[in-house]
Scaffold this active site. Structure first.
Site: not given
Lengths: 226, 83
Positions: A85, A202, A204
């Site tokens: 990002c 993302h 994570e």
């Protein structure tokens, strides 16, 4: 051996990334950008957020901070580097990867889960997926539209440097399935060497089962091999 | 050394989508204005001391290429005037 998750003023996915890596049994630590990389750095994450308030262009300021020279050196010697990002915006601004991520076609911030098609499953980041596999990842960005000259994009595609494209749930890559207007629906690419990669979605945020999905784990597990 | 003001105009390359400009154009049209197109650009004014105008232009061009513009997205112009 530790994965350095670099914190800039305004990073906000740094702790999430460390937690996701910890959950996978991968040693990771937050590294404030002014402190430089630890000697035992085995991998580097440029995390998401709004470094330097997105002044000038998202990622522009962080890309010119001194620690990026260290990141570039480590990348050149084979250390895996992942920009997520805002980290992807930084990676492009720092020329670790080609192109730029700029304002979404909608001119709005978009926060949603989107399907992604795995384009190249023969990189360190995607080797646990199958080419053509459809994953679901969260996106959360206002400047995620991948922009690059047409001839340069053709070169990237010919060299198989596109990791993921935005797609429909059935895997078809269409304009309607493109959340931000990225050229050719590109969501993630590699640098000149494939151990350097950037992506707007993302991993994570989809690596803990409590958060509703674990499709991102395979990307982060790359650091276990570093 | 002479005091100069350099003006740097950074605009999107032709063909690069500008969603903010499109939104701004639509807002003007909603206000009842008639227009054909709208483009936006960033402008920076930089005061500096230099030997001559060429030296000032060279330094500001370097600043622009290193930070103010992104070559993937932008074209730019630099003008220099003695203060």
């Amino acid at each position: 051996m530790t994965v350095a998750v670099i914190q800039f003023g305004g990073s906000n996915c740094d702790r999430d990334t460390v937690r996701a890596l910890d959950t996978l049994g991968i040693d990771a630590q937050l590294v404030w950008h002014e402190d430089g990389l630890p000697a035992d750095t085995s991998g580097i994450v440029l995390p998401g957020g709004f470094s330097y308030g997105d002044y000038l262009r998202a990622g522009a300021m962080a890309a010119r901070s001194p620690i990026l020279a260290e990141v570039r050196e480590r990348a050149a010697s084979g250390t895996p580097v992942l920009g997520i990002c805002n980290g992807a915006q930084i990676g492009c601004e720092a020329s670790l990867t080609p192109g730029a991520f700029t304002i979404n076609r909608s001119a709005r911030f978009q926060c949603e889960r989107v399907p992604l098609r795995v384009e190249n499953a023969e990189t360190p980041w995607t080797s646990q997926y199958e080419a053509g596999e459809v994953l679901e990842f969260p996106i959360a960005h206002g400047e995620g539209r991948f922009e690059i000259a047409d001839d340069r994009l053709e070169q990237l595609e010919a060299a198989d440097r596109v990791l993921f494209r935005y797609c429909r749930p059935d895997g078809e890559v269409t304009d309607a399935a493109n959340p931000n207007g990225s050229k050719h629906n590109v969501a993630g690419i590699t640098g000149e060497s494939d151990h350097v990669a950037v992506m707007m979605p993302h991993p994570e945020r989809c690596s803990l089962s409590d958060l509703g999905g674990t499709d991102g784990q395979a990307i982060l597990r790359t650091f276990a091999d570093g | 050394m002479t005091a100069y003001t350099a003006t740097v105009t950074v605009r999107l390359k032709a063909g690069v989508l500008d969603p903010e400009a499109e939104t701004t154009q639509r807002a003007l049209e909603r206000l009842g204005f008639d227009l054909v197109d709208l483009r936006s650009a960033d402008q920076f004014e930089i005061d500096l001391q230099a030997e001559d105008a060429d030296a000032a232009r060279e330094r500001v061009t370097d600043m622009t290429e290193r930070l103010l513009a992104n070559p993937t997205l932008h074209d730019y112009e630099v003008t220099v005037e003695a203060q």
